[in-house]
Design a protein around this motif. Sequence first.
Motif, PDB file in Angstrom:
ATOM      1  N   MET A   1      47.438  41.264 108.630  1.00  0.00           N
ATOM      2  CA  MET A   1      46.311  40.512 108.095  1.00  0.00           C
ATOM      3  C   MET A   1      46.774  39.127 107.668  1.00  0.00           C
ATOM      4  O   MET A   1      47.765  39.001 106.951  1.00  0.00           O
ATOM      5  N   THR A   2      46.072  38.105 108.102  1.00  0.00           N
ATOM      6  CA  THR A   2      46.466  36.725 107.837  1.00  0.00           C
ATOM      7  C   THR A   2      46.266  36.373 106.371  1.00  0.00           C
ATOM      8  O   THR A   2      45.236  36.687 105.772  1.00  0.00           O
ATOM      9  N   SER A   4      45.421  33.938 103.364  1.00  0.00           N
ATOM     10  CA  SER A   4      44.604  32.745 103.226  1.00  0.00           C
ATOM     11  C   SER A   4      45.441  31.574 102.743  1.00  0.00           C
ATOM     12  O   SER A   4      46.323  31.740 101.898  1.00  0.00           O
ATOM     13  N   LEU A 157      38.640  44.708 102.426  1.00  0.00           N
ATOM     14  CA  LEU A 157      39.388  43.522 102.847  1.00  0.00           C
ATOM     15  C   LEU A 157      39.356  43.276 104.348  1.00  0.00           C
ATOM     16  O   LEU A 157      39.759  42.196 104.795  1.00  0.00           O
ATOM     17  N   ARG A 160      37.937  40.140 105.611  1.00  0.00           N
ATOM     18  CA  ARG A 160      38.595  38.937 105.093  1.00  0.00           C
ATOM     19  C   ARG A 160      37.657  38.062 104.259  1.00  0.00           C
ATOM     20  O   ARG A 160      37.452  36.882 104.547  1.00  0.00           O
ATOM     21  N   VAL A 192      47.562  39.305 100.674  1.00  0.00           N
ATOM     22  CA  VAL A 192      46.411  38.825 101.452  1.00  0.00           C
ATOM     23  C   VAL A 192      45.930  37.453 100.996  1.00  0.00           C
ATOM     24  O   VAL A 192      45.243  36.751 101.743  1.00  0.00           O
ATOM     25  N   VAL A 194      43.680  36.714  98.819  1.00  0.00           N
ATOM     26  CA  VAL A 194      42.253  36.697  98.496  1.00  0.00           C
ATOM     27  C   VAL A 194      42.092  36.661  96.981  1.00  0.00           C
ATOM     28  O   VAL A 194      42.877  37.265  96.250  1.00  0.00           O
TER      29      VAL A 194
END
Length: 360
Positions: A1-2, A4, A157, A160, A192, A194
Amino acid sequence: MTVSPPQTVPAVQLAGIGKSFGATHAVRDVTFDIRANEFFSILGPSGCGKTTLMRMITGFEEPTQGTIELGGVTADGVPPHKRDLNMLFQSYALFPHLNVQDNVAFELKVRKTHAKRAIAEAVREALALVRLDGYGDRAISQLSGGQRQRVAIARALIGRPSLLLLDEPLGALDKQLRAEMQLELKKIQREVGVTFVTVTHDQEEALTMSDRIAVMHDGRVVQVGTPEDIYERPATRFVAEFIGTSNFLTGKADGSVLTVAGLGAVPLPAGAFTGEAHLAVRPEHVRLHTGESAPPAGWAGLPATLQQVVYLGSATRYHLALADGGTFVAESHGAAPAGLTAGGPVVAHWDPQASRLLAE
């Protein structure tokens, strides 16, 4: 998962937010920012307005007054499904008839914006993030409470979102698992990138996980700060009482001393003001001395009677009776030292700089 990228615009900006239900004011004049990519907690007792405030951020409630911006854009009138956020409920809200991978994939399938192969890859990444590799075919009924929560996090999640709101996320877990998941949630949030916003009444949970905390009382935000700020430098007596344990002495502050009826003059920390005030002293800052030992010069000291010694394993707590009829608590690591026995006289000492003076 990229992960942010860093952002400079606050994830959430609240300006003068209020919410009334008839004559009841649930939230009153709340103003603060939540920074992008931080773990932020809204902390307070039941009925303080924290859940109502969260519902206004998500869009399930509209403010009676004030404005909310998400990522620098006003959210006035924007319905929940059009806000770039997701929510994790205490109940997890998982579908019992779907297995793990279908629960996690549900949002992307409903959107119909991803190809089947892309959804499968996103599910794999999300499960790896929450340490559930190989659990995709499991039924929800086969999972433990902690595993179910991880599935709920992965589902929240996978799309995203810029913002994830968590409503008492650990309340359904036992104490040991809750402590483990506090650290796990913090680790996931860091990975992540986030913005996480959690609503909780659990002080330890907020102190452990948060970059910053907003403490609410009676519909108002009474202090916003880092866990260290909130604990070591409480802004009000309520914060000092609600976060951890504090001893309080009430009297008239005048320069460098607080005059307490029945106890006399107590030295104050630097920068003290003049007027009626409370002096808050955390138990771990209090040291007990008998006639055979003396405290460092300049420390405060109150004669007391040791009423009770409570061994807590990692610490020992001492309950004291003061000359004015009040009580005081001291705490030290490990077992009680020799010479301290219940019923005997002691002197409670502390460094004035470790205390906090609060205007009444």
